[in-house]
Write a protein that holds these residues in place. Structure first.
Motif, PDB file in Angstrom:
ATOM      1  N   LEU A  69       0.874  -1.175   0.000  1.00 55.86           N
ATOM      2  CA  LEU A  69       0.000   0.000   0.000  1.00 55.86           C
ATOM      3  C   LEU A  69       0.912   1.226   0.000  1.00 55.86           C
ATOM      4  O   LEU A  69       1.420   1.622   1.050  1.00 55.86           O
ATOM      5  CB  LEU A  69      -0.908   0.001   1.236  1.00 55.86           C
ATOM      6  N   PRO A  70       1.163   1.825  -1.158  1.00 52.93           N
ATOM      7  CA  PRO A  70       2.301   2.729  -1.286  1.00 52.93           C
ATOM      8  C   PRO A  70       2.122   4.193  -0.898  1.00 52.93           C
ATOM      9  O   PRO A  70       3.095   4.942  -0.988  1.00 52.93           O
ATOM     10  CB  PRO A  70       2.630   2.638  -2.785  1.00 52.93           C
ATOM     11  N   ASP A  71       0.985   4.641  -0.450  1.00 49.92           N
ATOM     12  CA  ASP A  71       0.787   6.080  -0.248  1.00 49.92           C
ATOM     13  C   ASP A  71       1.051   6.483   1.203  1.00 49.92           C
ATOM     14  O   ASP A  71       0.396   5.974   2.121  1.00 49.92           O
ATOM     15  CB  ASP A  71      -0.643   6.442  -0.647  1.00 49.92           C
ATOM     16  N   THR A  72       1.967   7.440   1.427  1.00 53.48           N
ATOM     17  CA  THR A  72       2.215   7.938   2.786  1.00 53.48           C
ATOM     18  C   THR A  72       1.064   8.808   3.295  1.00 53.48           C
ATOM     19  O   THR A  72       1.044   9.178   4.473  1.00 53.48           O
ATOM     20  CB  THR A  72       3.525   8.751   2.883  1.00 53.48           C
ATOM     21  N   ALA A  73       0.108   9.129   2.439  1.00 52.03           N
ATOM     22  CA  ALA A  73      -1.078   9.864   2.876  1.00 52.03           C
ATOM     23  C   ALA A  73      -2.111   8.952   3.539  1.00 52.03           C
ATOM     24  O   ALA A  73      -3.122   9.425   4.050  1.00 52.03           O
ATOM     25  CB  ALA A  73      -1.726  10.580   1.685  1.00 52.03           C
ATOM     26  N   LEU A  74      -1.839   7.652   3.533  1.00 47.98           N
ATOM     27  CA  LEU A  74      -2.766   6.666   4.077  1.00 47.98           C
ATOM     28  C   LEU A  74      -2.400   6.347   5.528  1.00 47.98           C
ATOM     29  O   LEU A  74      -1.266   5.971   5.826  1.00 47.98           O
ATOM     30  CB  LEU A  74      -2.684   5.393   3.231  1.00 47.98           C
ATOM     31  N   HIS A  75      -3.355   6.496   6.438  1.00 45.46           N
ATOM     32  CA  HIS A  75      -3.113   6.138   7.841  1.00 45.46           C
ATOM     33  C   HIS A  75      -3.060   4.614   7.975  1.00 45.46           C
ATOM     34  O   HIS A  75      -4.042   3.929   7.688  1.00 45.46           O
ATOM     35  CB  HIS A  75      -4.240   6.665   8.729  1.00 45.46           C
ATOM     36  N   THR A  76      -1.915   4.094   8.433  1.00 45.06           N
ATOM     37  CA  THR A  76      -1.780   2.639   8.575  1.00 45.06           C
ATOM     38  C   THR A  76      -1.022   2.199   9.821  1.00 45.06           C
ATOM     39  O   THR A  76      -1.093   1.023  10.180  1.00 45.06           O
ATOM     40  CB  THR A  76      -1.030   2.036   7.362  1.00 45.06           C
ATOM     41  N   VAL A  77      -0.301   3.072  10.477  1.00 45.25           N
ATOM     42  CA  VAL A  77       0.636   2.649  11.526  1.00 45.25           C
ATOM     43  C   VAL A  77      -0.048   1.875  12.649  1.00 45.25           C
ATOM     44  O   VAL A  77       0.523   0.919  13.182  1.00 45.25           O
ATOM     45  CB  VAL A  77       1.424   3.865  12.054  1.00 45.25           C
ATOM     46  N   GLU A  78      -1.258   2.250  12.998  1.00 41.43           N
ATOM     47  CA  GLU A  78      -1.957   1.545  14.078  1.00 41.43           C
ATOM     48  C   GLU A  78      -2.709   0.312  13.589  1.00 41.43           C
ATOM     49  O   GLU A  78      -3.358  -0.380  14.382  1.00 41.43           O
ATOM     50  CB  GLU A  78      -2.908   2.501  14.790  1.00 41.43           C
ATOM     51  N   LEU A  79      -2.599   0.004  12.291  1.00 41.93           N
ATOM     52  CA  LEU A  79      -3.321  -1.122  11.704  1.00 41.93           C
ATOM     53  C   LEU A  79      -2.409  -2.258  11.261  1.00 41.93           C
ATOM     54  O   LEU A  79      -2.897  -3.255  10.722  1.00 41.93           O
ATOM     55  CB  LEU A  79      -4.106  -0.653  10.459  1.00 41.93           C
TER      56      LEU A  79
ATOM     57  N   VAL B  92      -5.132 -10.626   6.000  1.00 44.50           N
ATOM     58  CA  VAL B  92      -4.852 -11.292   4.721  1.00 44.50           C
ATOM     59  C   VAL B  92      -3.927 -12.504   4.872  1.00 44.50           C
ATOM     60  O   VAL B  92      -3.711 -13.237   3.910  1.00 44.50           O
ATOM     61  CB  VAL B  92      -4.249 -10.295   3.703  1.00 44.50           C
ATOM     62  N   GLY B  93      -3.359 -12.693   6.048  1.00 43.40           N
ATOM     63  CA  GLY B  93      -2.503 -13.851   6.277  1.00 43.40           C
ATOM     64  C   GLY B  93      -1.152 -13.781   5.610  1.00 43.40           C
ATOM     65  O   GLY B  93      -0.536 -14.811   5.323  1.00 43.40           O
ATOM     66  N   LYS B  94      -0.670 -12.570   5.384  1.00 44.62           N
ATOM     67  CA  LYS B  94       0.652 -12.370   4.780  1.00 44.62           C
ATOM     68  C   LYS B  94       1.097 -10.945   5.091  1.00 44.62           C
ATOM     69  O   LYS B  94       0.282 -10.126   5.552  1.00 44.62           O
ATOM     70  CB  LYS B  94       0.603 -12.599   3.271  1.00 44.62           C
ATOM     71  N   PRO B  95       2.350 -10.608   4.850  1.00 46.70           N
ATOM     72  CA  PRO B  95       2.795  -9.247   5.135  1.00 46.70           C
ATOM     73  C   PRO B  95       2.073  -8.218   4.265  1.00 46.70           C
ATOM     74  O   PRO B  95       1.902  -8.406   3.062  1.00 46.70           O
ATOM     75  CB  PRO B  95       4.292  -9.273   4.805  1.00 46.70           C
ATOM     76  N   VAL B  96       1.651  -7.152   4.908  1.00 47.13           N
ATOM     77  CA  VAL B  96       1.161  -5.966   4.212  1.00 47.13           C
ATOM     78  C   VAL B  96       2.151  -4.851   4.516  1.00 47.13           C
ATOM     79  O   VAL B  96       2.326  -4.469   5.679  1.00 47.13           O
ATOM     80  CB  VAL B  96      -0.252  -5.569   4.673  1.00 47.13           C
ATOM     81  N   LEU B  97       2.807  -4.368   3.490  1.00 43.68           N
ATOM     82  CA  LEU B  97       3.798  -3.308   3.661  1.00 43.68           C
ATOM     83  C   LEU B  97       3.156  -1.978   3.302  1.00 43.68           C
ATOM     84  O   LEU B  97       2.576  -1.831   2.219  1.00 43.68           O
ATOM     85  CB  LEU B  97       5.014  -3.562   2.770  1.00 43.68           C
ATOM     86  N   THR B  98       3.256  -1.025   4.215  1.00 44.88           N
ATOM     87  CA  THR B  98       2.640   0.279   3.989  1.00 44.88           C
ATOM     88  C   THR B  98       3.711   1.367   3.985  1.00 44.88           C
ATOM     89  O   THR B  98       4.805   1.200   4.535  1.00 44.88           O
ATOM     90  CB  THR B  98       1.590   0.596   5.060  1.00 44.88           C
TER      91      THR B  98
END
Length: 238
Positions: free
Chosen positions: A187-197, A205-211
């Motif tokens: 998930l390549p956008d730094t505008a996307l809130h992901t750190v707490e997720l 998804v049962g695999k690494p999600v890199l944000t």
């Protein structure tokens, strides 16, 4: 105490970085400077301006003046780095390193290094950008030998709008773009809130999600010489 300076364009999900400081929980500092964004648009010409050498140099100088010595610095903008192509993104980081006087990287290269660290060779990309911008990220990953099995763009034009996407939307988006044969989801956008997720994304998804904000912090720490495993920030940090 490790200090990684963050150069962040405009205002959207910059609050992910103080959240990351809290989750790291060891005194690591992630001071952040908002770099100039003349136009908030996921459009090639606007992104070339966002990532221009003078804009990043001004940001690096402001960071040094306000927060003292840094151990590393990160241009925390994926689209404002990969849009320059592989060679242009390398030149961008080299110029930033010269101005800052410390190891430097950008989020685009952080994605590549994160994939290499986890042995990831094939991915799917869930891009908030319009398709023409997202395709440039696919090309960038290809230069690093990473196969993109599928890319799904959401077509959102502004970073400000991306920053309003809710946790459930982000989790559902990651699940929707997944393929069984992919090693990871990006998930390549730094505008996307992901750190707490991050743990929840991996579990969903049962695999690494890199944000984007995740890999930016991770690679900044690595450049500063800090490779300590940490819980609560996804498979990459574990």
């Amino acid at each position: 105490m490790t200090t990684v300076g963050i150069l962040y364009p405009g205002f959207s999900a910059e609050d992910d970085y103080p959240r990351a400081e809290r989750l790291l929980g060891d005194g690591t500092r992630l001071p952040l400077v908002h770099t100039l964004m003349r136009e908030d648009a996921h459009r090639v010409d606007a992104l070339l301006d966002v990532g221009s050498e003078d804009v990043l140099a001004d940001g690096a100088q402001s960071l040094a003046a306000s927060d003292g010595p840094l151990d590393a610095i990160v241009w925390a903008c994926t689209s404002g780095s990969f849009v320059f192509g592989w060679d242009g993104a390398q030149a961008q980081v080299a110029a930033l390193r010269e101005v800052a006087g410390v190891p430097a990287t950008s989020t685009s290269f952080a994605f590549v290094e994160a994939c290499r660290a986890l042995g990831i060779r094939s991915v799917v990309v869930g891009a908030t950008y319009p398709a023409d911008v997202a395709e440039r990220f696919v090309e960038f990953l290809g230069k690093a030998g990473i196969t993109v099995l599928a890319m799904t763009p959401r077509g959102i034009v502004t970073a400000a709008e991306v920053g309003t996407l809710t946790e459930d939307v982000v989790l559902d988006f990651a699940a929707a773009v997944d393929r069984p044969d992919a090693d990871a989801i990006l998930l390549p956008d730094t505008a996307l809130h992901t750190v707490e997720l991050l743990d929840r994304l991996d579990e969903r998804v049962g695999k690494p999600v890199l944000t984007a904000n995740q890999v930016s912090v991770w690679q900044g720490l690595r450049l500063a010489g800090d490779t300590t495993p940490r819980p609560g920030l996804g498979a990459l940090f574990r």
